[in-house]
Scaffold this motif. Sequence first.
Motif, PDB file in Angstrom:
ATOM      1  N   ASN A 122     -62.430 -86.017  52.701  1.00 30.92           N
ATOM      2  CA  ASN A 122     -63.339 -84.822  52.749  1.00 30.92           C
ATOM      3  C   ASN A 122     -62.674 -83.820  53.490  1.00 30.92           C
ATOM      4  O   ASN A 122     -62.884 -82.425  53.324  1.00 30.92           O
ATOM      5  CB  ASN A 122     -64.489 -85.104  53.518  1.00 30.92           C
ATOM      6  N   THR A 261     -60.360 -78.005  39.769  1.00 30.21           N
ATOM      7  CA  THR A 261     -61.061 -79.033  39.766  1.00 30.21           C
ATOM      8  C   THR A 261     -62.020 -78.931  38.962  1.00 30.21           C
ATOM      9  O   THR A 261     -62.205 -78.047  38.120  1.00 30.21           O
ATOM     10  CB  THR A 261     -62.044 -79.063  41.261  1.00 30.21           C
ATOM     11  N   SER A 263     -65.318 -79.151  38.604  1.00 30.46           N
ATOM     12  CA  SER A 263     -66.719 -78.382  38.829  1.00 30.46           C
ATOM     13  C   SER A 263     -66.197 -77.115  38.575  1.00 30.46           C
ATOM     14  O   SER A 263     -66.990 -76.259  38.273  1.00 30.46           O
ATOM     15  CB  SER A 263     -67.107 -78.577  40.402  1.00 30.46           C
ATOM     16  N   ALA A 458     -67.368 -77.952  47.272  1.00 28.75           N
ATOM     17  CA  ALA A 458     -65.886 -78.209  47.416  1.00 28.75           C
ATOM     18  C   ALA A 458     -64.945 -77.319  48.538  1.00 28.75           C
ATOM     19  O   ALA A 458     -65.661 -76.364  49.017  1.00 28.75           O
ATOM     20  CB  ALA A 458     -65.363 -77.435  46.081  1.00 28.75           C
ATOM     21  N   LYS A 462     -60.519 -81.541  50.137  1.00 31.84           N
ATOM     22  CA  LYS A 462     -61.499 -82.171  49.670  1.00 31.84           C
ATOM     23  C   LYS A 462     -61.131 -82.967  48.343  1.00 31.84           C
ATOM     24  O   LYS A 462     -60.896 -82.047  47.384  1.00 31.84           O
ATOM     25  CB  LYS A 462     -63.009 -81.746  49.640  1.00 31.84           C
ATOM     26  N   SER A 464     -61.414 -84.121  44.413  1.00 33.27           N
ATOM     27  CA  SER A 464     -62.396 -83.628  43.580  1.00 33.27           C
ATOM     28  C   SER A 464     -63.302 -84.878  43.006  1.00 33.27           C
ATOM     29  O   SER A 464     -63.138 -86.077  43.470  1.00 33.27           O
ATOM     30  CB  SER A 464     -61.631 -82.966  42.310  1.00 33.27           C
ATOM     31  N   ASN A 490     -68.739 -81.892  44.700  1.00 34.08           N
ATOM     32  CA  ASN A 490     -67.663 -80.650  44.830  1.00 34.08           C
ATOM     33  C   ASN A 490     -68.405 -79.451  43.967  1.00 34.08           C
ATOM     34  O   ASN A 490     -67.717 -78.524  42.983  1.00 34.08           O
ATOM     35  CB  ASN A 490     -66.373 -80.983  44.197  1.00 34.08           C
TER      36      ASN A 490
END
Length: 724
Positions: A122, A261, A263, A458, A462, A464, A490
């Motif tokens: 994280n 990432t 997301s 996110a 951190k 993914s 995220n």
Amino acid sequence: MHQKKTTQFLKSFCLCFLLLAIGCQETTKKEEPVKSDTTKTSNNILLQEWEGPYGGIPAFDKMKLADIIPAMRQGMKSQLEEIDIITSNKELPSFENTIIPYEKAGSELNRVQTYYSILSSNLSSPEFREIQGKLAPELSDFYSKISQNSLLFERIKTVFEEAQKKPLEADKQRLLQLIYTNFAMNGAELNNDKKARYAAINKELSSLYTTFSNNVLADEENYITYLSKDQLGGLSESMIKAAAKIASDNGKEGAYAITNTRSSMSPFLTYSTEREIREKVWKNYYSRGDNGDTFDNKEIIKKILTLRKERVQLLGFDNYAAWRLQNRMAKTPENAMELMNAVWPAAIARVKEEVHDMQNVADTNGDNLKIAPWDYRYYAEKVRKKKYDLDSDEVKQYLQLNKLTQALFYVAGELFNYDFTPVPEGSVPVFHEDVKVWDVTDRSTKAHIGLWYLDPFARPGKRSGAWATTYRSHTTFDGKKTVLASNNSNFVKPAPGEPVLVSWDDATTFFHEFGHALHFFSSNVKYPTLNSGVRDYTEFQSQLLERWLSTDNVINKFLVHHKTGEPIPGHLVNKIKKAATFNQGFATTEYLASALMDMKLHLADPSNIDITTFEKETLKELKMPKELVMRHRTPHFGHVFSGEGYATAYYGYMWADVLTSDAAEAFGEAPGGFYDKELASKLVTHLFSPRNAVDPAEAYKQFRGRDATIEALMKDRGFPIPKK
């Protein structure tokens, strides 16, 4: 994806992206003490027992990087001393003087690794990654001294063999079986020369896993795509505001940013009208770990595969897959491959149909292109609108993160009898201001069950994806321990004052990970080891919970428009349900290609393997559609190469989905549907509460009255059922 922090060796499975608790060398003479640090550890916050309410809570707000190495070394030293006490006991080995103290050992290290896992997953930073690199080989050596400790294993073996003659209580018998099997699987019975090589292999692997994971994270951080105002075509207002905030946070005021990432990538590819930029974003994401630079992972993968095969050959196995699957539900690679091969033809056939529909839309629009991987999401969305008059962005307006969180609590209350109450701000330390905490209680007795931490957004450092983890698991053998569980996502953090709107797929994942948390909270096991999971079963509970997102109770109560507050209209709900099997070719194929690749890599001879060539040729043999790519390409397949939790076990999602579809069918047939109280009680009793105290196959039979079959899975995906 389920994740547990690495604790004492064999007491929990090390899942993807965390340290691997692997066995190494041990000799019968007393080992040299673990290297100590000059820093005093008596006041080290990472070592101290957790104090405060809720059975004690981690001091996340006080953890410091400088404390990690001395705390970790002290924790290892303390646990080895505890193991020495067990092995020096002159009494005949028994459950009480061997297994019980083994289960108790390592409480200090357990606390340290809670903090360590937070920093790893994280809040990773260049400074922390340097610490990781230093500690990885030391931790490997430490685990060696336990898993290869012949004196310890002989005591465990004696207790185990005696219990075969005079069986103990069921949970004790299961505990003994798991501990003994894991020691045996990790080389406890090898001779000293083979133990030495086993140890050396594990030490090298521990460093390779850390490097692999950090390389992927580096590529995620280093490849941000910046857009100008005239390159925002197709993006929603909320996406644009979020992209502006990300750019601003990175010192690019006035620009817009798409991070590397999933997301961020996935919604951009779904809606952006800028094909060239879609291609760039797609290539950035799918080339992580494969850029021919300092962070390239291909040679690392080759080394990992080579070392894994050599290690299992020391144990008499031909390949890593055969060794790994012996204590899984599948039992053999052949059984796992049989399931995947049964589904694969239907999946790629459906992709062909999906591509045909998308190409027709592109041709009708006069777009003058052939569908490429960076077009798949974009044109699939257009086909969805055409076939079902369903706009994913329209649905997204009703999927607010805060409302979905309330939906999770509603389902937990109806099925598990749990209540979730926000704890007063500041009363529970958190590791980042984004983290929120809830008190979980039994609705009937008001008894405290545990705390639920939610870390939704996110951030740099951190990793993914989405996952669930525990900071403390339920046990009762040494005083009742309540659960500290966390869900981590995220989601792209919105602009100030804006709601967090998520896609239906992301909402499904949110429910999935919460299923893991409920699995943690519902545990009724006595011993820590029984909280461990069987990889091709542990995803079942979470995949099953996904089904409650589409129940009428959740839809009608929690899907409301973020601006008007109006409930989602019935006609839109009907469209969602009619489109339930839409794009299953894409979803199944991208996942299954990764699962097949995982298995085939570990069945292959790695001595002269070229990762790029192997991936390309394997996909060609599978007749992989050229219009899409594996969900996790080999160079960034962290499930498999950042540790061993999912190695030759990524198929487990499909194995678990067979159980999921079959169990969901049972709820569909129940008088009360998905909220049938009697069936929900059986679900909790047989499939959630036992954790690993009962063999998974037997547990499922107790719930369903029979084994699961593949038919329900194929129906759920809209695929033809294979002929027997």
